[in-house]
Design an enzyme around this catalytic site. Sequence first.
Site, mmCIF file in Angstrom:
data_model
loop_
_atom_site.group_PDB
_atom_site.id
_atom_site.type_symbol
_atom_site.label_atom_id
_atom_site.label_comp_id
_atom_site.label_asym_id
_atom_site.label_seq_id
_atom_site.Cartn_x
_atom_site.Cartn_y
_atom_site.Cartn_z
ATOM 1 N N ASP A 171 72.389 31.727 33.173
ATOM 2 C CA ASP A 171 72.790 31.363 34.531
ATOM 3 C C ASP A 171 73.551 30.044 34.603
ATOM 4 O O ASP A 171 74.348 29.840 35.504
ATOM 5 C CB ASP A 171 71.595 31.359 35.483
ATOM 6 C CG ASP A 171 70.429 30.512 35.001
ATOM 7 O OD1 ASP A 171 70.529 29.852 33.946
ATOM 8 O OD2 ASP A 171 69.389 30.513 35.694
ATOM 9 N N ASP A 191 62.554 21.657 34.239
ATOM 10 C CA ASP A 191 61.710 22.840 34.046
ATOM 11 C C ASP A 191 60.732 22.753 32.883
ATOM 12 O O ASP A 191 59.674 23.386 32.945
ATOM 13 C CB ASP A 191 62.541 24.127 33.881
ATOM 14 C CG ASP A 191 63.354 24.460 35.117
ATOM 15 O OD1 ASP A 191 62.954 24.034 36.214
ATOM 16 O OD2 ASP A 191 64.386 25.129 34.984
#
Length: 947
Positions: free
Chosen positions: A80, A471
């Site tokens: 992505d 993350d």
Amino acid sequence: MVAVPKTASIRENLPVPRPHPRARILPGWLAALAASAVVQGANAPEAPYRWYSVTVGGGGFSPGLVFSHAERGLAYLRTDIGGLYRWDEAARRWIPLQDDMAESNYFGVESVAPDPVNPEVVYAAVGMYHWEKPTAMLRSADRGRHWEIYPVEFRMGGNEVGRGMGERLAVDANEPTTLYFGSRYDGLQRSVDGARSWSRLATFPLPGRGLPKDHADPDPGGISFVLPDPASGARGTRSRTLLIGVSDPGPVHLYRSDDAGESWRPLPGQPEPALLPVQGQLDARGVLYVTYANGIGPNGITDGAVYRFDTRAGTAMNITPEAGPTRAAGGYMGLAIDRMHPGTLLVATVNRWIPGDTLWRSSDDGRHWQSLAELSTHDDAATPYLRAGDKRVGFDHWMAGVAIDPFDPNHAAYTTGATVYATTDAALAQGSAASPPSLRWRPWVAGIEETAILSLASPPQGPLLLSGFGDISGFAHTDLDESPTRMFVNPVFNNTFLVDYAGQVAQVLVRTGLPRDQAIDGEVTLAWSDDSGENWHALKAPPLKWKDAAGATEQRRFDTDGNAPLIVSADGSRFIVMTPVPLLTGDRGKSWTVVHGLPGYTRIVADRVDGLRCYALDFAKGVLFSSSDGGASFSALATTGLPRELRADEPKNLHSPWPLIASPAAAGDLWYVSQGRLFHSINGGQHFELVRSGVKVDLLSFGMAPPGRTYPALFATGTREALKAIWRSDDAGVSWIRINDAQHEYGRRFRALSGDPRVFGRVYLGTDGRGILYGAPSSALGATPLLSDRVESAAKSASFVPSGPDAQVIYDDALGEGWNNWSWAQVTVDNAAPVHSGSASIAVTTAPYTALYLAHTPFNAGAFRALSFWIHGGAHGHPTLALIPVAGGKGLTDRAVPLKVSAGKWTSITVSMAELKVAGAEIEGFWIQNTSGQPLDTWYLDDVELN
């Protein structure tokens, strides 16, 4: 609780290995602009650098994984924010395919489509966000080594909601120059010239909803997948049957055409309109499988289904693995079919938070299902961070990319929000509901680095690098080639915004971030370590107390949102938290005092040398403050030399680079970045001088001083004459050389930077999507070996004659075109004696484990039979040299071929590509390495060729 003073306010088949220019087909005005930019960039001096990835392994969301139907062992992975990867079976690693692209938006890959007939050809639709331009279709005729880029007007969302749907891009197997693309906002697009041009297929019932009015508007996702049926056509004529999935709201979500798109009708037997088709797969029998969800994901899904449509019989069947009121909430997303065993498929749940996601497998067209979660084990030894902090791994969230190798049904893989797992267990194809398989999954991530980096620091001792990730918390990297074992835990941060070390006591570390799980870690956003990150200790700032306008007392903590950075003094004795009124502790949080003399919401910068000095800046008033008591109190300086107006320099958030930077050169050595201009102070901020460098600086850092100098090398990302690049200065910012090149652009998504204080010229680059890269200078050419090591040449031929017309010369008195000396041994490429032919040879003196490295841009080793060369062992001969191929920026040491090198004479050696185990693989050159722990006398190489 700390009382606030009243004065404070709260607020990648080349026939020969030669570098090829990237072919870009652009509109005329855009091509002119690109040409202009290249000319301008050519003015910038460059230093030859080697660039490698710092290994973590995966780390981000890869929404799509697609195996080639044209060749065994070929697969593509779309990410992505990190671009596209290709699996190289011979090299056993994923190859990034977009590192030479400068356009950031192209790193969000909306869809990928390998040509189903020609394994050399692959297409990709690229565009990260619908509100950004440009978007484009990419076409490669050499597996992604080089790309043709065709800009398109319709927007994409490679990093938006719905990115796990698809594939939206499809190649007609019967007429491979015909492609279809299911867009988000502009209906069904078709190209009949191999992606060079596109037009909306006006006959399709849904023309598209158009662009959202703003970022907050819900994105319905548009067309989710496109499937031409190869059985409906013949080679050379367009496939007649097309199957289209649509996720936009409406009564019909599946459409069928049997006249190549001239007319359309709904597919019968569809589920209720609230369920949206997110992925589809069509087998050779004409059976269409579809996964459904009541949202396009990757989050917000609470319901779903799986359907089987027989497109030839016109029937439909609900084959959802779980049914009834007791089934777990969530939907279905990832979908794969076994093309060797019709009726065998895998589907992945999505947002099935309790009891957790799983893969369901059926071998009888969905009549019976087996959950694989209970039958699987996951070996995460290659990427230990996946289990750090007791994190649940395996069948994790966002399993959008599921695939079964069409040539090997024992080989299956799936993607998650953090990694890619694969299995090669034979049981996968043999299991049944009565005899379920037992599966072992491993991360399939060698070569993949798809993370966003928020902070970097390279200390002068201890770990080579400290990193703050989005993350996945962060790491202390002790080996740049291995996934780190030392993840930052206690607490585990989801995002680590800032990590740093004490300037003179580098084992003392601090970090700031957001906790991954407040139920486990609480509202802890600060942590410290005094053993280089081996162990961490949570830190909480006390609440601040103040009186409001009515005189009522209020209090609250201001360190719970991750926006209060933690600062450490140079001697490591004091921490300061940047709450609205800064708070200082000298005993690791046992007690706290208010910092005096600063306006509210000020960030403090610690001197890198003097533990008592600190600095702070009031952007609104343009005033610099200084402390000489370890940050307990500050006083304003009558600073000269800075711009009068500093308000525009104030960072918008903690993610933004801070403009005031203390260097490790000396106490009081400060740099200030104002709108890209550099200002330097050597007296603690009393006076700054403008450094006129010609580079508009974005990020600034310091590394080891150049040889013969004492002031640190400067590194920067920034722009000169419209060229955004990575730069190094060896003269305190007066002049700069570019240290990346057109092969190492990384979308120019530069986010963090840190020079290495222990290795001159090495710099670490944190990107937004391609993980951490590090660059180091290539060895200087012309380094002459000691006279005592030289050996006189025996009789030699007048000149080197290549073995045949297709041979490629790597060295013949000089390096061949496209070849570079990237050695880290002592090397001269114009040695006068001994030589085998001609007038020069390569002389190499190797310290333990160092190597001669002859490097080239990536090329297909399958274009050649062997590598041949002449080698001279010097005075003693060397039994410990080995020939090692290089791929993916690393020596493939498991494929090393020992060399027999005799003393005092030239020996001819030929090593086949098969012996090196790289036949058909993409490689980047060769090492000849000293594999012993002892230094070797000078040896010599000449007449090197690929043949």
